[in-house]
Design a protein around this motif. Sequence first.
Motif, PDB file in Angstrom:
ATOM      1  N   TYR A 159       0.796  -1.218   0.000  1.00  0.00           N
ATOM      2  CA  TYR A 159       0.000   0.000   0.000  1.00  0.00           C
ATOM      3  C   TYR A 159       0.835   1.277   0.000  1.00  0.00           C
ATOM      4  O   TYR A 159       0.324   2.367  -0.230  1.00  0.00           O
ATOM      5  CB  TYR A 159      -0.919   0.021   1.234  1.00  0.00           C
ATOM      6  CG  TYR A 159      -1.746  -1.224   1.387  1.00  0.00           C
ATOM      7  CD1 TYR A 159      -2.816  -1.489   0.545  1.00  0.00           C
ATOM      8  CD2 TYR A 159      -1.443  -2.155   2.380  1.00  0.00           C
ATOM      9  CE1 TYR A 159      -3.577  -2.640   0.683  1.00  0.00           C
ATOM     10  CE2 TYR A 159      -2.192  -3.313   2.532  1.00  0.00           C
ATOM     11  CZ  TYR A 159      -3.251  -3.546   1.675  1.00  0.00           C
ATOM     12  OH  TYR A 159      -3.997  -4.695   1.814  1.00  0.00           O
ATOM     13  N   ARG A 200      -6.866   5.126   4.579  1.00  0.00           N
ATOM     14  CA  ARG A 200      -8.066   4.461   4.052  1.00  0.00           C
ATOM     15  C   ARG A 200      -8.100   4.550   2.528  1.00  0.00           C
ATOM     16  O   ARG A 200      -8.521   3.624   1.843  1.00  0.00           O
ATOM     17  CB  ARG A 200      -9.326   5.081   4.655  1.00  0.00           C
ATOM     18  CG  ARG A 200      -9.645   4.587   6.059  1.00  0.00           C
ATOM     19  CD  ARG A 200     -10.931   5.191   6.580  1.00  0.00           C
ATOM     20  NE  ARG A 200     -11.268   4.695   7.909  1.00  0.00           N
ATOM     21  CZ  ARG A 200     -11.916   3.582   8.159  1.00  0.00           C
ATOM     22  NH1 ARG A 200     -12.307   2.811   7.149  1.00  0.00           N
ATOM     23  NH2 ARG A 200     -12.181   3.212   9.393  1.00  0.00           N
ATOM     24  N   GLU A 201      -7.662   5.684   1.998  1.00  0.00           N
ATOM     25  CA  GLU A 201      -7.610   5.830   0.543  1.00  0.00           C
ATOM     26  C   GLU A 201      -6.596   4.876  -0.071  1.00  0.00           C
ATOM     27  O   GLU A 201      -6.792   4.347  -1.161  1.00  0.00           O
ATOM     28  CB  GLU A 201      -7.261   7.271   0.186  1.00  0.00           C
ATOM     29  CG  GLU A 201      -8.380   8.265   0.491  1.00  0.00           C
ATOM     30  CD  GLU A 201      -7.985   9.691   0.144  1.00  0.00           C
ATOM     31  OE1 GLU A 201      -6.795   9.927  -0.137  1.00  0.00           O
ATOM     32  OE2 GLU A 201      -8.865  10.571   0.154  1.00  0.00           O
ATOM     33  N   GLY A 204      -7.982   1.135   0.572  1.00  0.00           N
ATOM     34  CA  GLY A 204      -9.370   0.911   0.175  1.00  0.00           C
ATOM     35  C   GLY A 204     -10.270   1.237   1.359  1.00  0.00           C
ATOM     36  O   GLY A 204      -9.852   1.121   2.515  1.00  0.00           O
ATOM     37  N   ASN A 205     -11.464   1.640   1.105  1.00  0.00           N
ATOM     38  CA  ASN A 205     -12.362   2.074   2.181  1.00  0.00           C
ATOM     39  C   ASN A 205     -12.893   0.861   2.939  1.00  0.00           C
ATOM     40  O   ASN A 205     -14.049   0.464   2.804  1.00  0.00           O
ATOM     41  CB  ASN A 205     -13.516   2.894   1.599  1.00  0.00           C
ATOM     42  CG  ASN A 205     -14.292   3.609   2.679  1.00  0.00           C
ATOM     43  OD1 ASN A 205     -13.773   3.859   3.767  1.00  0.00           O
ATOM     44  ND2 ASN A 205     -15.538   3.936   2.390  1.00  0.00           N
ATOM     45  N   LYS A 206     -12.015   0.266   3.756  1.00  0.00           N
ATOM     46  CA  LYS A 206     -12.338  -0.979   4.444  1.00  0.00           C
ATOM     47  C   LYS A 206     -12.983  -0.700   5.803  1.00  0.00           C
ATOM     48  O   LYS A 206     -12.754   0.347   6.409  1.00  0.00           O
ATOM     49  CB  LYS A 206     -11.070  -1.827   4.630  1.00  0.00           C
ATOM     50  CG  LYS A 206     -10.400  -2.195   3.310  1.00  0.00           C
ATOM     51  CD  LYS A 206      -9.194  -3.061   3.545  1.00  0.00           C
ATOM     52  CE  LYS A 206      -8.478  -3.384   2.230  1.00  0.00           C
ATOM     53  NZ  LYS A 206      -9.305  -4.160   1.314  1.00  0.00           N
TER      54      LYS A 206
END
Length: 222
Positions: A159, A200-201, A204-206
């Motif tokens: 990430y 989060r970006e 992913g918006n988990k």
Amino acid sequence: MTVHSPSPHASSKHTRVLLADDHELVRDGIRARLQKVPELEVVGEATNGRDAVNLALELRPDVLLMDVSMPVMNGLEAAMEIRKTRPDIAVLILSVYDNPEYVRGVVQAGARGYILKDISAAEMITAITSVASGGYYFSSAVGPTLVGANTSAPVEDPYGLTDRERQVLTAIARGQPNKEVAKDLGISVRTVESHRLNLREKVGNKNAAQLYKVAQDLGLLD
């Protein structure tokens, strides 16, 4: 921000120490301790992280003894800044927190040691001389295996998270509220919120459970 005149007894063999803490009483106490040791010389004092970086570049001390929670720029950010420009300066972090995960973050920021504010004068002096000679030093309360654990091969991060985002992710996985994270990391709540949004970006918006799994996969919760 204060620059001290060289001691009349100073020599090139002395360990030159720069103090950084926003509490005058703390600085006074540390300075009084160090002045009793002929081999140590306090060359300056800073009241915030930005001044600590500037004085470190100007005075080139052997050791920067720095509080982790300071205004303008905290100790972690200052340590990272110094690592980029003056990696030869040994940063020794002073804190009231003994959380092992937090200590690992400090080491990742470039510090060579981490001591608690309630340690004895003798242990503080030992810590300073240890990092000045190229070693590491950690208060016994934070565990003797932290250096080895931190220097092992890192888990691959797909990430591209920054050190601070990894710290915030760890806190989220533990269910810590923003105010508690801000206090632990020595930053503002607004900054914590910004880091949470950024990570989060990236991942992913988990949801909370998924973020816990991400933190676990990255080795942040071992």
